[in-house]
Design an enzyme around this catalytic site. Sequence first.
Site, PDB file in Angstrom:
ATOM      1  N   SER A 282       0.840  -1.213   0.000  1.00 45.10           N
ATOM      2  CA  SER A 282       0.000   0.000   0.000  1.00 45.10           C
ATOM      3  C   SER A 282       0.869   1.254   0.000  1.00 45.10           C
ATOM      4  CB  SER A 282      -0.881  -0.013   1.271  1.00 45.10           C
ATOM      5  OG  SER A 282      -1.671   1.146   1.352  1.00 45.10           O
TER       6      SER A 282
ATOM      7  N   SER B 292      10.565   7.663   8.444  1.00 48.31           N
ATOM      8  CA  SER B 292      10.099   8.469   9.596  1.00 48.31           C
ATOM      9  C   SER B 292       8.977   9.378   9.093  1.00 48.31           C
ATOM     10  CB  SER B 292      11.264   9.217  10.245  1.00 48.31           C
ATOM     11  OG  SER B 292      11.838  10.157   9.375  1.00 48.31           O
TER      12      SER B 292
END
Length: 243
Positions: A16, A135
């Site tokens: 995804s 991150s």
Amino acid sequence: MASLKGQKIVVVGGSSGIGLGVAAAALQHGADVVIVGRSSEKLEAAQCSLGQDRRVTSFAVDITKEQDVARAFDDVGPFDHLVSTAGTPPPGDAIERIDIDVVRRFFDSKLISAVTLAKHAARTLRKGGSMTFTSGINKDRPPVPGGAVVAATAGSFGYFAHALALELAPTRVNVVSPGWVDTPMWDDMVGEAKVGYFAQMAARLPAGRIATPADVAAAYVYLMESELTTGETMHIDGGQRLV
Ligand SMILES: NC(=O)c1ccc[n+]([C@@H]2O[C@H](COP(=O)([O-])OP(=O)(O)OC[C@H]3O[C@@H](n4cnc5c(N)ncnc54)[C@H](OP(=O)(O)O)[C@@H]3O)[C@@H](O)[C@H]2O)c1
């Protein structure tokens, strides 16, 4: 720059969003790709969207389960690059109301699982290959209130990469820090309100638009190819840290 042609790349989160974008970009660069996620249905849909290419295989693994991660890397065998974009929406409650069990699960799914991936990938990853973690902008521009947990998690990846880049050298370890990217995570978090949020942010961004997974995937490809980049956090945020 090293070519990705014929290289074997494991993309955790490759079913995804950003990870699927990385899988598509790696295929375009001639790599063989192993996509990993928890849901077999999402993995099958991702394989379809990648054109049922024979160079794509998939493993349904929950990376919070160490034994499953160890088994998956045994099955994958020797490989060249690890990318992880795995993640779930962060807890967003103000600190006074935050549920500590939810926080523990979030740290587990994002940070402890990255340590687990690094531990088991290091056994079979080619020396001189690379690991790239993800991150995000919430470490630089945390939502207020409710951003402390996600900022602490995302912020720790840069230091994780610094230390691992030294420990695992000549294998390289890097981080991509995206700004807002149009992925299914946003649909899960805010539904149709996404359109309004994106329009407002795009108007503020120096780049003038919200990133697509393909925009961000180019950074992961660069970090895999660049033999002299290690311990680095690459920001692909359209200037979001500046506004
Ligand atoms: N989208 C943004 O605007 C944005 C901005 C900054 C940072 N990020 C970060 O980038 C990362 C990817 O975000 P995205 O937007 O691409 O999300 P996404 O579209 O929801 O994709 C997340 C991927 O991670 C997998 N995953 C989640 N938990 C897992 C687990 N325990 N084990 C194995 N796979 C797992 C999901 O598959 P399953 O659900 O099947 O497991 C899916 O393939 C996240 O960490 C996110 O925080 C995103």
